[in-house]
Design a protein around this motif. Structure first.
Motif, PDB file in Angstrom:
ATOM      1  N   ALA A   1       0.833  -1.211   0.000  1.00 35.31           N
ATOM      2  CA  ALA A   1       0.000   0.000   0.000  1.00 35.31           C
ATOM      3  C   ALA A   1       0.859   1.250   0.000  1.00 35.31           C
ATOM      4  N   VAL A   2       2.054   1.151   0.580  1.00 29.17           N
ATOM      5  CA  VAL A   2       2.963   2.285   0.520  1.00 29.17           C
ATOM      6  C   VAL A   2       3.262   2.614  -0.940  1.00 29.17           C
ATOM      7  N   TYR A   3       3.331   1.569  -1.763  1.00 25.42           N
ATOM      8  CA  TYR A   3       3.584   1.820  -3.187  1.00 25.42           C
ATOM      9  C   TYR A   3       2.319   2.286  -3.891  1.00 25.42           C
ATOM     10  N   ILE A   4       1.156   1.904  -3.375  1.00 30.02           N
ATOM     11  CA  ILE A   4      -0.071   2.520  -3.892  1.00 30.02           C
ATOM     12  C   ILE A   4      -0.004   4.018  -3.643  1.00 30.02           C
ATOM     13  N   MET A   5       0.656   4.383  -2.534  1.00 30.10           N
ATOM     14  CA  MET A   5       0.696   5.790  -2.161  1.00 30.10           C
ATOM     15  C   MET A   5       1.812   6.542  -2.864  1.00 30.10           C
ATOM     16  N   ILE A   6       2.766   5.861  -3.519  1.00 29.96           N
ATOM     17  CA  ILE A   6       3.839   6.625  -4.145  1.00 29.96           C
ATOM     18  C   ILE A   6       3.891   6.421  -5.657  1.00 29.96           C
ATOM     19  N   LEU A   7       3.510   5.232  -6.153  1.00 30.44           N
ATOM     20  CA  LEU A   7       3.608   4.993  -7.596  1.00 30.44           C
ATOM     21  C   LEU A   7       2.831   5.994  -8.442  1.00 30.44           C
ATOM     22  N   PRO A   8       1.556   6.296  -8.079  1.00 27.89           N
ATOM     23  CA  PRO A   8       0.836   7.278  -8.898  1.00 27.89           C
ATOM     24  C   PRO A   8       1.518   8.632  -8.861  1.00 27.89           C
ATOM     25  N   GLY A   9       2.101   8.969  -7.702  1.00 27.30           N
ATOM     26  CA  GLY A   9       2.837  10.222  -7.605  1.00 27.30           C
ATOM     27  C   GLY A   9       4.015  10.232  -8.566  1.00 27.30           C
ATOM     28  N   MET A  10       4.713   9.107  -8.642  1.00 24.19           N
ATOM     29  CA  MET A  10       5.825   9.011  -9.588  1.00 24.19           C
ATOM     30  C   MET A  10       5.335   9.189 -11.023  1.00 24.19           C
ATOM     31  N   GLY A  11       4.141   8.648 -11.295  1.00 25.76           N
ATOM     32  CA  GLY A  11       3.568   8.818 -12.629  1.00 25.76           C
ATOM     33  C   GLY A  11       3.338  10.282 -12.949  1.00 25.76           C
ATOM     34  N   VAL A  12       2.785  11.013 -11.989  1.00 23.93           N
ATOM     35  CA  VAL A  12       2.536  12.441 -12.201  1.00 23.93           C
ATOM     36  C   VAL A  12       3.856  13.165 -12.442  1.00 23.93           C
ATOM     37  N   ILE A  13       4.870  12.812 -11.639  1.00 24.28           N
ATOM     38  CA  ILE A  13       6.147  13.515 -11.752  1.00 24.28           C
ATOM     39  C   ILE A  13       6.790  13.243 -13.116  1.00 24.28           C
ATOM     40  N   SER A  14       6.656  11.994 -13.609  1.00 24.98           N
ATOM     41  CA  SER A  14       7.185  11.711 -14.946  1.00 24.98           C
ATOM     42  C   SER A  14       6.559  12.637 -15.976  1.00 24.98           C
ATOM     43  N   GLU A  15       5.243  12.852 -15.873  1.00 30.06           N
ATOM     44  CA  GLU A  15       4.559  13.766 -16.790  1.00 30.06           C
ATOM     45  C   GLU A  15       5.131  15.170 -16.660  1.00 30.06           C
TER      46      GLU A  15
END
Lengths: 558, 109, 320
Positions: free
Chosen positions: A262-276
């Motif tokens: 769940a910690v990765y649920i909390m950071i992976l989407p953020g990483m996606g936004v940052i890539s954009e």
């Protein structure tokens, strides 16, 4: 591309027919199948949970202003930090980017009319509301004091608070996240527009996909764990109670099997936004697209192999500790790959420091600190000293707030013109981004120091020698609070007097910028055909992006 | 997905095939029932459970391949079926590596 | 399950060409529904997986207590139920088969048969649960049959359970035989409806006997978990047996809950099939319900050996 002419001519206007004007009644919102409206309803609910969680956080920081237990009693303090954790994790962080930005943008980014299963999308919103309402009800009744982790046998046998009701709220809420994940997976597989191959998907979509995998594979385990806990607590018998031969550590295994991923649920989407953000505001094709895409998947997979690092000092065997410690070091690799690729993308890019980019750069710094301190905690020897100190608190706030919340705010600012059709005040946006960054560091960096010196977490009082740094921390929290309230005001104001943003205010090639702002209910007038790669700045993208400086087109309200 | 459309209309083994799978399942059930009486644990501890689980896996494979039409399904369905068991194995293996190295579930004198 | 019924619901308002607004064509819609259903099954597998993990942990620790407890379940009923469920899986598969063929009548018959066998399964389950209720094996205080000592004195026959209890049809192992004998010898007295274990320690004794050959038959956890001050402690042994019954009731209870949901789906399917909603081109709801039904069957295929057939060879003396 119906809007290319309008974009290139640079005349901003808000189209008459968009998803916001398609019905104004309450029913048209509550029974909508439109992913964009569902996302907006998520946005409003999640913001309310964020504010509630923030109020609990301010209570914690005010109590910790002095070494004595004065503002709150110890018992109340226990409830306050528990509820801060529960609201922030289960009702803000986990649904934040997937349910708001993912819901709104995923179908548009892949050129679909809607998610594959729109009714299930609406159902997940209602489940979220029911779970949230139950939890809020329990919190108003008196709340829980077990810590958000619900460790047994405290939560099953000894705690006299509303563990059952909150547990049920989390159980129900879990299905909301399962259904969202399921929907995203199906959508990415079957709904991509012609020409939108897997390796043309924006990295945000890859990140959402990886997150969805974790949601589907992990969330059911916490559901069954909470169910077992509830049965044990209700009927007074079970498998976690050591008094009858049960095993409290089994609870921790099952709990962290979900809660670490769940910690990765909390950071992976953020990483996606940052890539954009990094690629688009550097106006440069992202460096190492495939590496970033697959590192998301790698994080989703390896994230399931490291949960034992939460249990180094709770009775797990030394051997298991070594295995989990090693794998924890391994899972740092894909995160590092992302960091290096973002940095390489910035190199020789034509960077513009707009509000979303400020958040993105802030993310890189904060996530770097958060990630590296995670390695301290993953090292099986050092962690004995650091477990349950403020070092841990600072570490996960650097990842969760410095990562996901910053990315979420960056994403909200970035896509705000698309969601509402209006520009916010760039001036206030930058001020607020600065305040968040400064306030955040002031709040949590001192906690690394007090934690390393040995101040334990979850106590209302502490030795007087830690007071100076705690005052810094509380002062920082005030700055952070101001920085977080400001967007509510200027984003709200932009709805009334913001300048129309136009279809493509940032002059970017992504599919979401090729429809009107706000998009029509069906997202595109006709199904787009994708002929360009992701992050293609140039002739191939079909847009005259090179010459145009969006500064000339977008006026800001100061 | 596009390369191998699920021809669900064709995706079955016909009436005799279904009866055949059914027979296998019934035989498996009866076999597992009676094999539980044999003292296989004298070969090595857990052999009885191993045999029972092997039969259960066989039965499950037949149900999934033919009753659930996985055999005719696209790769993605295969993948999701396999992945779920892979993740289950992760949960079992990494939990048990803790318990076994604590010696709790280990036969000892 | 929500996923499931909702999926059907979407497709149910089917009018030519029966396409939801978000899809381009029928093929895309079918693929989406199918992948969605499989993703749902994946999460179901993980949901039950948590329970299987708990089972694994405790069984590896206390194999003897688990075998002892398992010997007291009636494997004949369990096996019968497995067969019932397999037949229902066959009829379900045939229902899909006939739906594909567009044969409405056979489709309806197969769905009805599936429902009958599904209900039979739940019926057998109810009989088993009643037996546990009558013999004090529900691991929750107050949920078992309450019998005061005075009641037993008045009843001349101190039979296990009472009028509601079924006489178990096949006694296979010594443990079961002696358990039943024990129950007959000792009248069932349980004024507070507590969890009771009156059936002794046959598997334990067997293991102790075997240990004389020099081979370890007890795990490290058992050497601590069954003894107090070096003596065998029946209460500690009972607690481990109670853990087995807790896991048994949670697992079979959740499985039965899934069966009930499945029967609900079947009722809806029956109605739709009866109205002739499905054709050779459009039968996804039948197929998706079938996937769910087979999944529930698979769970039972594992529950049966893991719960009913443990350590029966220890004491295999009876019928075999």
């Amino acid at each position: 591309m119906q809007n290319v002419d309008a974009i290139n001519s640079g005349i901003p206007a808000i189209p008459k027919d968009n998803y916001l004007t398609n019905g104004f009644s309450l029913k048209s919102w509550l029974l909508t199948k439109d992913h964009k409206r569902i996302a907006i309803m998520y946005l409003i609910t999640i913001s309310m949970f964020f504010m509630a969680g923030g109020l609990y956080a301010s209570a914690i920081r005010l109590e910790l202003l002095t070494p004595e237990t004065d503002l709150l009693t110890s018992a109340t303090y226990n409830k306050v930090f528990t509820q801060h954790g529960i609201l922030m994790i289960f009702f803000f962080l986990i649904p934040s980017i997937p349910a708001v930005l993912g819901n709104f943008l995923l179908p548009i980014m892949i050129g679909a009319k809607d998610l594959a299963l729109p009714r299930i999308n609406l159902l997940s919103l209602y489940i979220y509301w029911i779970g949230g309402a139950l939890t809020v009800f329990a919190l108003l009744q008196g709340g829980v004091d077990t810590g958000w982790t619900f460790y047994t046998p405290y939560s099953t046998t000894f705690s006299n608070s509303y563990v059952m009701a909150v547990g049920l709220g989390i159980f129900i809420n879990g299905f909301s996240s399962i259904l969202t994940g399921l929907n995203f997976i199906v959508t990415v597989h079957t709904m991509r527009a012609p020409g939108m191959t897997w390796f043309r998907l924006p990295l945000f979509v890859w990140a959402q996909y990886a997150t969805s995998l974790v949601m589907i594979l992990g969330t059911p385990v916490i559901a069954i764990t909470v169910l077992l806990l509830a049965i044990e607590r209700t009927v007074g018998v079970g498998i976690f109670d050591p008094a009858i031969g049960g095993d409290p550590i089994l609870f921790q295994h099952l709990f962290w099997f979900y809660s670490h991923p769940a910690v990765y649920i909390m950071i992976l989407p953020g990483m996606g936004v940052i890539s954009e953000l990094i690629s688009n505001f550097s106006r440069k094709k992202i460096f190492g697209y495939e590496f970033i895409a697959f590192s998301s998947i790698a994080i989703a997979v390896f994230g399931f192999l490291v949960w034992g690092h939460h249990m180094f000092v709770s009775g797990q065997s030394i051997y298991a500790g070594m295995v989990f410690s090693f794998l924890t070091m391994v899972v740092a690799v894909p995160s590092a790959i992302k960091m290096f690729n973002w940095t390489a993308t910035l190199y020789k890019g034509s960077i513009s420091y707009d509000t979303p980019m400020l958040y993105a750069i802030g993310f890189m710094g904060l996530f770097l600190i958060g990630g590296l301190t995670g390695l301290f905690l993953g090292a099986i020897g050092l962690t004995v000293h650091l477990t349950d100190t403020y070092f841990v608190v600072a570490h996960f706030h650097y990842v969760m707030v410095g990562g996901q919340v910053i990315a979420y705010l960056g994403g909200i600012h970035y896509w705000w013109p698309k969601m509402t059709g209006r520009m916010y005040s760039e001036f206030w946006g930058k001020i607020s981004a600065m305040l968040v960054f400064i306030g955040f560091n002031l709040t949590f960096f001192p906690q690394f120091i007090v934690g390393y010196q040995g101040m334990p977490r979850r106590y209302a009082s502490y030795p007087a020698e830690f007071q100076v740094l705690n005052i810094f921390s509380t002062a920082g929290a005030s700055v952070l609070g101001v920085g977080l309230v400001m967007p509510v005001i200027y984003l709200g104001a932009s709805l009334i007097n913001g300048k129309p943003a136009g279809d493509n205010p940032w002059m970017l090639p992504g599919l979401e910028w090729r429809t009107s702002s706000p998009p029509p209910t069906e997202n595109f007038e006709k199904t787009p055909v994708v002929t360009w790669e992701a992050y293609e700045f140039g002739e191939e993208s079909g847009l005259d992006l090179d010459g145009a400086r969006r500064r000339d087109q977008v006026s800001t309200v100061v | 997905m596009s390369d191998k459309h699920m021809e669900t209309g064709e995706g079955h083994i016909g009436y005799p095939g279904y009866i055949g799978v059914f027979t296998i399942l019934v035989v498996g059930t009866i076999f597992t029932y009676f094999s539980s009486f044999w003292d296989l644990d004298s070969i090595f501890p857990g052999a009885n459970t191993l045999l029972a689980l092997a039969i259960a896996f066989t039965k499950m494979t037949f149900v999934m391949l033919f009753f659930m039409h996985v055999y005719w399904s696209p790769r993605l369905i295969w993948l999701s079926a396999v992945a779920s068991f892979f993740w289950l194995a992760i949960m079992f293996a990494y939990t048990m590596q803790d318990y076994f190295t604590r010696g709790l579930g280990v036969f000892s004198v | 399950m929500a996923t499931h019924s909702d999926t059907h619901h979407e497709e149910f308002h089917y009018h030519a060409p029966g396409l939801q607004h978000q899809f381009e064509d029928m093929k895309q819609q079918e693929e989406s529904v199918s992948i969605g259903m499989w993703a749902f099954l994946v999460q179901e597998i993980m949901f039950f997986g948590g329970l299987f993990t708990a089972y694994l942990v405790f069984r590896s620790r206390f194999p003897l207590a688990f075998a002892e407890a398992s010997n007291h379940l009636n494997a004949f009923w369990g096996g019968l139920n497995t067969l019932v469920l397999i037949v229902s899986s066959l009829t379900m598969a045939l229902a899909v088969f006939y739906a594909q063929k567009g044969n409405r009548n056979m489709q309806v018959i197969m769905i009805v048969l599936t429902m009958i066998f599904g209900t039979a399964f739940l019926g057998v389950k109810a009989i088993e649960y009643t037996d546990k209720y009558n013999t004090g094996l529900i691991p929750v205080t107050g949920w078992n049959k309450k019998v005061k000592e005075s009641d037993v004195q008045h009843a001349g026959e101190p039979a296990k359970g009472s009028e509601g209890a079924f006489v178990l049809p096949l006694i296979e192992t010594k443990a079961e035989a002696s358990a039943a004998a024990d129950d007959h010898e000792k009248p069932y007295i349980n004024p507070n409806g507590e969890f009771q274990w009156n059936s002794g320690r046959h598997v334990f004794d067997y293991a102790i006997e075997k240990e004389k050959s020099g081979k370890a038959y007890l795990t490290a956890a058992e050497r601590v978990g069954y003894f107090s001050n070096g003596e065998f402690d029946p209460n500690k042994y009972r607690d481990k047996i109670r853990i087995f019954y807790f896991i048994y009731f949670v697992m079979t209870g959740l499985h039965a809950l899934h069966m009930v949901v499945g029967l609900g789906l079947m009722s809806w399917l029956l109605w739709a099939a009866f109205r002739g909603s499905f054709s050779g081109e459009y039968f996804a709801p039948v197929e998706m319900s079938g996937l769910y039904w087979h999944f529930v069957d698979i769970v039972w295929i594992f529950l049966f050996p893991l719960l009913y057939l443990l350590g029966r060879h220890f004491l295999a003396g009876g019928a075999h």
